[in-house]
Design an enzyme around this catalytic site. Structure first.
Site, PDB file in Angstrom:
ATOM      1  CD  GLU A   1       1.684   1.022  -8.836  1.00 43.82           C
ATOM      2  OE1 GLU A   1       0.921   0.189  -8.327  1.00 43.82           O
ATOM      3  OE2 GLU A   1       2.689   0.699  -9.478  1.00 43.82           O
TER       4      GLU A   1
ATOM      5  CG  ASP B   1       1.663  -5.929  -5.500  1.00 41.74           C
ATOM      6  OD1 ASP B   1       2.378  -6.848  -5.036  1.00 41.74           O
ATOM      7  OD2 ASP B   1       1.483  -5.779  -6.721  1.00 41.74           O
TER       8      ASP B   1
ATOM      9  CE1 TYR C   1       1.653  -1.816  -4.464  1.00 39.97           C
ATOM     10  CE2 TYR C   1      -0.044  -0.259  -5.145  1.00 39.97           C
ATOM     11  CZ  TYR C   1       0.863  -1.241  -5.456  1.00 39.97           C
ATOM     12  OH  TYR C   1       1.008  -1.646  -6.744  1.00 39.97           O
TER      13      TYR C   1
END
Ligand code: SF4
Length: 349
Positions: A33, A134, A116
């Site tokens: 990520e 996202d 996030y």
């Protein structure tokens, strides 16, 4: 069929096989990520592989020298993310014994882990009922539901998160989040969304009202600031003078070259050219500098690179207040901004 069923069914038939999708290891999910923020999958994938191979777990990453981590990060840009990655690995090792906290609330206390990333780890590793928002999800939801909020506004995350939670309901979050991100990335693309192959087209607001170009609403970027830099490459046999940048500001702690202004006190003009006298010899700085342009997120760099060759190694002492001389092999392993890497590749054989 419900929204949830449509997107998860689509995902099961269309997902791309990516190494971080087959794991529930929070370390690997976190790495992927962080690397994939602002980076395309094809570009980020080899970086992910290299990090996993070099640092198989979070403790290995925590123990690595920062300079080595930044060298591995080189090319991804946004070097603060690379520094935060290292700092977070240390925090997890020191405060949590090398184990990721297993809930979003605690994950959010870690440096560099925001709404996030914490949601992604909590959902994919620990199956927590949270949604991941996202850029792909912003776009998909904005178009599907007809949300006209500016996705760059500070409160937009909360707004979109609430809409996504409504669509998730009580069902498992991981397949939902994977499907939302993949559908946004593969079908509901920024330009020319593939509506005819989208499982949501039957009741999509943007598709039926012809607003796929208009949505999502995104405030305009600030115009890029122009910055001029004059570098001097000082070469001495197989060595180059490099300076390490200060620990704050742009490219913190990375290596580049001294700027010519720093040498001004040593320079004089000779027949209209810049020169300096070392050990009784006049050295002329290369007359025509090489030009480079480099785009950063908010700046455009116009760079002129001058070169100077020292005839003897003894002359190096005149420059030691500006940096250190490194052998070309060592230069390769120093963490550098991408543009410095490019200048070296172009100018140094
Ligand atoms: S129908 Fe088109 S605009 Fe709507 S969600 Fe699907 S791809 Fe996006």
């Amino acid at each position: 069929m419900s929204f949830y069923d449509r997107i998860t069914k689509w995902y099961s038939l269309n997902y791309r096989e990516l190494p971080w999708r087959t794991t529930q290891d929070p370390y690997k999910i976190w790495l992927s990520e962080v690397i994939l923020q602002q980076t395309r999958v094809e570009q980020g994938r080899p970086y992910y592989q290299r990090f996993i191979e070099t640092y198989p777990d979070v403790k290995d990453l925590a123990q690595a020298p920062e300079v080595e981590v930044l060298r591995l990060w080189q090319g991804l840009g946004y070097y603060n993310r690379g520094r935060n990655l290292h700092a977070t690995a240390k925090q997890i090792t020191e405060q949590f014994g090398g184990h990721f906290p297993d809930n979003r609330e605690q994950l959010l206390t870690l440096k560099g882990i925001g709404p996030y990333t914490s949601a992604a780890i909590a959902s994919f590793s620990f199956k927590e009922a949270v949604v991941v928002v996202d850029g792909n999800v912003y776009r998909l939801l904005s178009r599907y539901l007809g949300i006209h909020e500016d996705i760059k506004a500070p409160n937009s995350y909360k707004i979109f998160e609430k809409h996504a939670l409504n669509l998730l309901g009580q069902r498992p979050s991981a397949p939902f989040n994977q499907a939302m991100m993949e559908l946004g990335g593969q079908v509901c693309k920024p330009k020319q969304p593939d509506c005819s192959n989208c499982p949501l087209s039957i009741d999509c607001y943007a598709f039926h009202s012809g607003k796929t170009v208009e949505l999502p609403i995104k405030s305009k970027k600030q115009p890029s600031k122009q910055v001029e830099i004059n570098y001097l490459i000082v070469r001495s046999e197989n060595q180059i003078l490099m300076r390490q940048r200060p620990s704050n500001g742009i490219w913190a702690k990375l290596f580049d070259f001294p700027e010519i202004e720093a040498l001004e006190p040593m320079l004089s003009s000779f027949d209209g050219e810049r020169s300096l006298v070392l050990e009784g010899k006049r050295l002329i700085i290369q007359k025509r500098p090489e030009k480079f342009k480099h785009l950063l997120s908010h700046r455009t760099l116009s760079i002129l690179v001058y070169q100077l060759y020292l005839a003897t190694k003894e002359s190096q002492t005149a420059f030691t207040h500006l940096g250190n001389f490194y052998h070309l092999d060592q230069v390769d392993s120093l963490p550098k901004p991408q543009i410095i890497h490019r200048i070296l590749e172009d100018l140094i054989e």
